[in-house]
Motif scaffolding. Structure first.
Motif, PDB file in Angstrom:
ATOM      1  N   SER A 129       0.835  -1.195   0.000  1.00 51.83           N
ATOM      2  CA  SER A 129       0.000   0.000   0.000  1.00 51.83           C
ATOM      3  C   SER A 129       0.874   1.250   0.000  1.00 51.83           C
ATOM      4  CB  SER A 129      -0.901   0.004   1.239  1.00 51.83           C
ATOM      5  OG  SER A 129      -1.381   1.313   1.479  1.00 51.83           O
ATOM      6  N   PRO A 130       1.001   1.900  -1.160  1.00 50.68           N
ATOM      7  CA  PRO A 130       1.813   3.120  -1.192  1.00 50.68           C
ATOM      8  C   PRO A 130       1.299   4.169  -0.209  1.00 50.68           C
ATOM      9  CG  PRO A 130       1.225   2.408  -3.421  1.00 50.68           C
ATOM     10  CD  PRO A 130       0.471   1.520  -2.475  1.00 50.68           C
ATOM     11  N   ALA A 131      -0.010   4.250  -0.017  1.00 54.33           N
ATOM     12  CA  ALA A 131      -0.549   5.284   0.894  1.00 54.33           C
ATOM     13  C   ALA A 131      -0.029   5.057   2.311  1.00 54.33           C
ATOM     14  CB  ALA A 131      -2.073   5.261   0.875  1.00 54.33           C
ATOM     15  N   LEU A 132      -0.056   3.796   2.763  1.00 56.13           N
ATOM     16  CA  LEU A 132       0.405   3.498   4.121  1.00 56.13           C
ATOM     17  C   LEU A 132       1.921   3.688   4.226  1.00 56.13           C
ATOM     18  CD1 LEU A 132      -0.286   2.423   6.977  1.00 56.13           C
ATOM     19  CD2 LEU A 132       0.248   0.125   6.124  1.00 56.13           C
ATOM     20  N   THR A 133       2.639   3.174   3.213  1.00 51.76           N
ATOM     21  CA  THR A 133       4.105   3.292   3.248  1.00 51.76           C
ATOM     22  C   THR A 133       4.510   4.755   3.272  1.00 51.76           C
ATOM     23  OG1 THR A 133       4.145   1.311   1.918  1.00 51.76           O
ATOM     24  CG2 THR A 133       6.212   2.465   2.127  1.00 51.76           C
ATOM     25  N   ASN A 134       3.862   5.575   2.451  1.00 50.46           N
ATOM     26  CA  ASN A 134       4.221   7.001   2.414  1.00 50.46           C
ATOM     27  C   ASN A 134       3.916   7.680   3.746  1.00 50.46           C
ATOM     28  OD1 ASN A 134       5.121   6.812  -0.159  1.00 50.46           O
ATOM     29  ND2 ASN A 134       3.199   7.482  -1.120  1.00 50.46           N
ATOM     30  N   LEU A 135       2.769   7.350   4.316  1.00 48.82           N
ATOM     31  CA  LEU A 135       2.409   7.954   5.607  1.00 48.82           C
ATOM     32  C   LEU A 135       3.454   7.589   6.672  1.00 48.82           C
ATOM     33  CD1 LEU A 135       0.347   9.352   7.578  1.00 48.82           C
ATOM     34  CD2 LEU A 135      -0.677   7.085   7.889  1.00 48.82           C
ATOM     35  N   LEU A 136       3.802   6.308   6.717  1.00 51.01           N
ATOM     36  CA  LEU A 136       4.755   5.870   7.743  1.00 51.01           C
ATOM     37  C   LEU A 136       6.145   6.439   7.472  1.00 51.01           C
ATOM     38  CD1 LEU A 136       3.514   2.184   8.148  1.00 51.01           C
ATOM     39  CD2 LEU A 136       3.226   4.067   9.784  1.00 51.01           C
ATOM     40  N   ASP A 137       6.454   6.630   6.202  1.00 49.86           N
ATOM     41  CA  ASP A 137       7.750   7.210   5.845  1.00 49.86           C
ATOM     42  C   ASP A 137       7.797   8.690   6.258  1.00 49.86           C
ATOM     43  OD1 ASP A 137      10.267   7.229   4.839  1.00 49.86           O
ATOM     44  OD2 ASP A 137       9.654   7.596   2.765  1.00 49.86           O
ATOM     45  N   ARG A 138       6.745   9.435   5.879  1.00 49.82           N
ATOM     46  CA  ARG A 138       6.686  10.872   6.228  1.00 49.82           C
ATOM     47  C   ARG A 138       6.768  11.101   7.732  1.00 49.82           C
ATOM     48  NH1 ARG A 138       2.357  11.065   2.816  1.00 49.82           N
ATOM     49  NH2 ARG A 138       0.837  11.284   4.478  1.00 49.82           N
ATOM     50  N   THR A 139       6.215  10.165   8.494  1.00 49.47           N
ATOM     51  CA  THR A 139       6.155  10.366   9.946  1.00 49.47           C
ATOM     52  C   THR A 139       7.350   9.724  10.667  1.00 49.47           C
ATOM     53  OG1 THR A 139       4.738   8.416  10.098  1.00 49.47           O
ATOM     54  CG2 THR A 139       3.629  10.535  10.022  1.00 49.47           C
ATOM     55  N   GLY A 140       8.315   9.222   9.894  1.00 47.20           N
ATOM     56  CA  GLY A 140       9.534   8.681  10.509  1.00 47.20           C
ATOM     57  C   GLY A 140       9.320   7.338  11.194  1.00 47.20           C
ATOM     58  N   CYS A 141       8.218   6.657  10.872  1.00 49.64           N
ATOM     59  CA  CYS A 141       7.938   5.354  11.518  1.00 49.64           C
ATOM     60  C   CYS A 141       8.447   4.187  10.672  1.00 49.64           C
ATOM     61  CB  CYS A 141       6.431   5.177  11.737  1.00 49.64           C
ATOM     62  SG  CYS A 141       5.734   6.358  12.927  1.00 49.64           S
ATOM     63  N   LEU A 142       8.499   4.388   9.362  1.00 50.26           N
ATOM     64  CA  LEU A 142       8.729   3.253   8.452  1.00 50.26           C
ATOM     65  C   LEU A 142      10.041   2.525   8.728  1.00 50.26           C
ATOM     66  CD1 LEU A 142       7.567   1.771   5.984  1.00 50.26           C
ATOM     67  CD2 LEU A 142       8.934   3.297   4.545  1.00 50.26           C
ATOM     68  N   ARG A 143      11.108   3.281   8.922  1.00 49.40           N
ATOM     69  CA  ARG A 143      12.417   2.618   9.050  1.00 49.40           C
ATOM     70  C   ARG A 143      12.454   1.659  10.237  1.00 49.40           C
ATOM     71  NH1 ARG A 143      16.454   7.019  11.691  1.00 49.40           N
ATOM     72  NH2 ARG A 143      17.812   5.225  11.633  1.00 49.40           N
ATOM     73  N   TRP A 144      11.696   1.963  11.271  1.00 50.38           N
ATOM     74  CA  TRP A 144      11.713   1.101  12.451  1.00 50.38           C
ATOM     75  C   TRP A 144      10.827  -0.128  12.275  1.00 50.38           C
ATOM     76  CZ3 TRP A 144      15.767   3.001  14.271  1.00 50.38           C
ATOM     77  CH2 TRP A 144      15.953   4.384  14.423  1.00 50.38           C
ATOM     78  N   LEU A 145       9.862  -0.010  11.358  1.00 55.01           N
ATOM     79  CA  LEU A 145       8.952  -1.141  11.152  1.00 55.01           C
ATOM     80  C   LEU A 145       9.498  -2.118  10.122  1.00 55.01           C
ATOM     81  CD1 LEU A 145       5.645   0.890  11.117  1.00 55.01           C
ATOM     82  CD2 LEU A 145       6.285  -0.868  12.796  1.00 55.01           C
ATOM     83  N   SER A 146      10.386  -1.635   9.278  1.00 56.93           N
ATOM     84  CA  SER A 146      10.852  -2.470   8.174  1.00 56.93           C
ATOM     85  C   SER A 146      12.093  -3.264   8.550  1.00 56.93           C
ATOM     86  CB  SER A 146      11.207  -1.600   6.970  1.00 56.93           C
ATOM     87  OG  SER A 146      10.159  -0.723   6.708  1.00 56.93           O
ATOM     88  N   GLU A 147      12.783  -2.837   9.604  1.00 56.33           N
ATOM     89  CA  GLU A 147      14.028  -3.538   9.921  1.00 56.33           C
ATOM     90  C   GLU A 147      13.767  -4.972  10.349  1.00 56.33           C
ATOM     91  OE1 GLU A 147      16.446  -1.334  12.675  1.00 56.33           O
ATOM     92  OE2 GLU A 147      16.458   0.362  11.284  1.00 56.33           O
ATOM     93  N   ALA A 148      14.756  -5.826  10.081  1.00 55.82           N
ATOM     94  CA  ALA A 148      14.588  -7.251  10.401  1.00 55.82           C
ATOM     95  C   ALA A 148      14.575  -7.465  11.904  1.00 55.82           C
ATOM     96  CB  ALA A 148      15.731  -8.038   9.801  1.00 55.82           C
TER      97      ALA A 148
END
Ligand SMILES: N[C@@H](CCC(=O)N[C@@H](CS)C(=O)NCC(=O)O)C(=O)O
Length: 335
Positions: A316-335
């Motif tokens: 979902s690009p919408a969710l990924t973009n939201l989490l990226d903009r808010t600085g959350c994505l990098r912490w959720l994607s790490e192994a």
């Protein structure tokens, strides 16, 4: 065999109150039992770990940990669902539930045991629950004991001289942002409670029963106060709202307290993986230092579980973009 679930809990325990709110909302037949002297023997039959809530099922099994308890019940009792249909919102709701359990609990526990006025008020309520009918005089030695023991344990949630101001600022910022979000809806995702409501409201509700945090809430966040009280016995008032509306409104909260929580949680998991005894990171631009012990291992496991849930969300690009903009994505994607 009885068809009734029995919840062994405490009025003072946010996780117990969370589970009870859930059973109430789902109208699952249940009985609420305080874990005190009268129930102790029965409780012990079901409790693998000495924690509440502990649920005894009609099949005579013991269940612990509010998140898997609710997940298991959702499978058995699907309606009304606490998962929004939209997969992006479903994940955000799980993220807010985890946020409530882990970071909301820091807010609550820190305020509960930091200042003498809160320590005394809480110790009195805890002991009154444990010794029903006892006089003040009979309770006094126990109140002192509980106060001493629990105020010494404040570091368990990472509260110390360095982190204290970070936690208090996060609480005030968090309830301020929730106040804006809740100006337009009775629950976090619209007209009915979601997974996230149960986790977060329970911690804020517990905080509201203590003098200092309760005062801040009553003074600065009347809508949040009405919401956490509504969540004690919630009912559906409408539908979940569309994803675009909720995502836009939740963005500031994700960009503040939730990002700070994930920054902490990832640093905690990293410290555990490295076998360190202490973690050091920066949260909200401020230093965060705490010792890493048993409870932090639980947090590392629950972050792993959250990452697993994120990994199973349909692309979902919408969710990924939201989490990226808010600085959350990098912490959720790490192994
Ligand atoms: N992860 C557990 C946490 C439960 C928990 O930490 N319960 C606390 C009370 S809020 C507890 O039982 N502490 C020990 C005690 O009260 O004896 C859950 O979600 O249910």
């Amino acid at each position: 065999m009885s068809e009734i679930y029995r919840i062994f809990g405490s009025e003072m325990s946010p996780y117990s109150v969370k589970a009870r709110s859930y059973f109430r909302y789902k109208q699952i037949p249940h009985e609420w039992l305080l874990r005190n002297g009268e129930q102790l023997e029965e409780y012990k039959k079901y409790a693998r770990l000495p924690i509440v809530p502990t649920v005894a099922t009609p099949e005579d099994e013991g269940l612990q940990d509010s998140t898997p308890i609710m997940e298991a019940m959702e499978e058995k009792f699907p309606g009304p669902s606490i998962y929004p249909d939209d997969p992006d919102l479903r994940f955000l709701s799980q993220l807010l539930e985890e946020f409530g359990d882990e970071w909301g609990n820091k807010w609550m526990f820190h305020y509960r045991w930091k200042r003498e006025v809160d320590q005394v008020a809480t110790a009195k309520r805890l002991v009154a629950e444990m010794m029903p009918g006892a006089t003040e005089e009979q309770m006094a030695p126990m109140v002192n004991q509980v106060q001493e023991r629990m105020s010494g344990r404040i570091g368990v949630v990472g509260s110390n001289e360095t982190t204290s101001p970070v936690i208090e600022r996060s609480f005030k910022e968090g309830i301020g942002l929730l106040e804006e979000h809740l100006a337009h809806r009775p629950y976090l995702f619209g007209g009915r409670p979601s997974f996230g409501d149960f986790g977060l409201a329970a911690q804020i509700n517990a905080a509201s029963t203590d003098p200092t945090a309760g005062g801040i809430l009553r003074e600065s966040a009347p809508l949040v106060s009405a919401w956490h009280e509504r969540m004690l016995d919630p009912s559906a008032e409408g539908a979940f709202e569309p994803a675009e509306v909720i995502c836009e409104s939740l963005e500031p909260f994700l960009n503040g307290p939730v990002r700070h929580f994930l920054t902490w949680s990832a640093a905690n998991a990293e410290a555990i993986a490295q076998g360190s005894e202490e973690m050091q990171t920066e949260v909200d631009g401020q230093p965060w230092v705490q010792s890493v012990g048993g409870p932090q291992k639980y947090h590392a496991k629950s972050l792993k579980e959250l990452r697993r849930k994120f990994g199973s969300v349909p692309d979902s690009p919408a969710l990924t973009n939201l989490l990226d903009r808010t600085g959350c994505l990098r912490w959720l994607s790490e192994a």
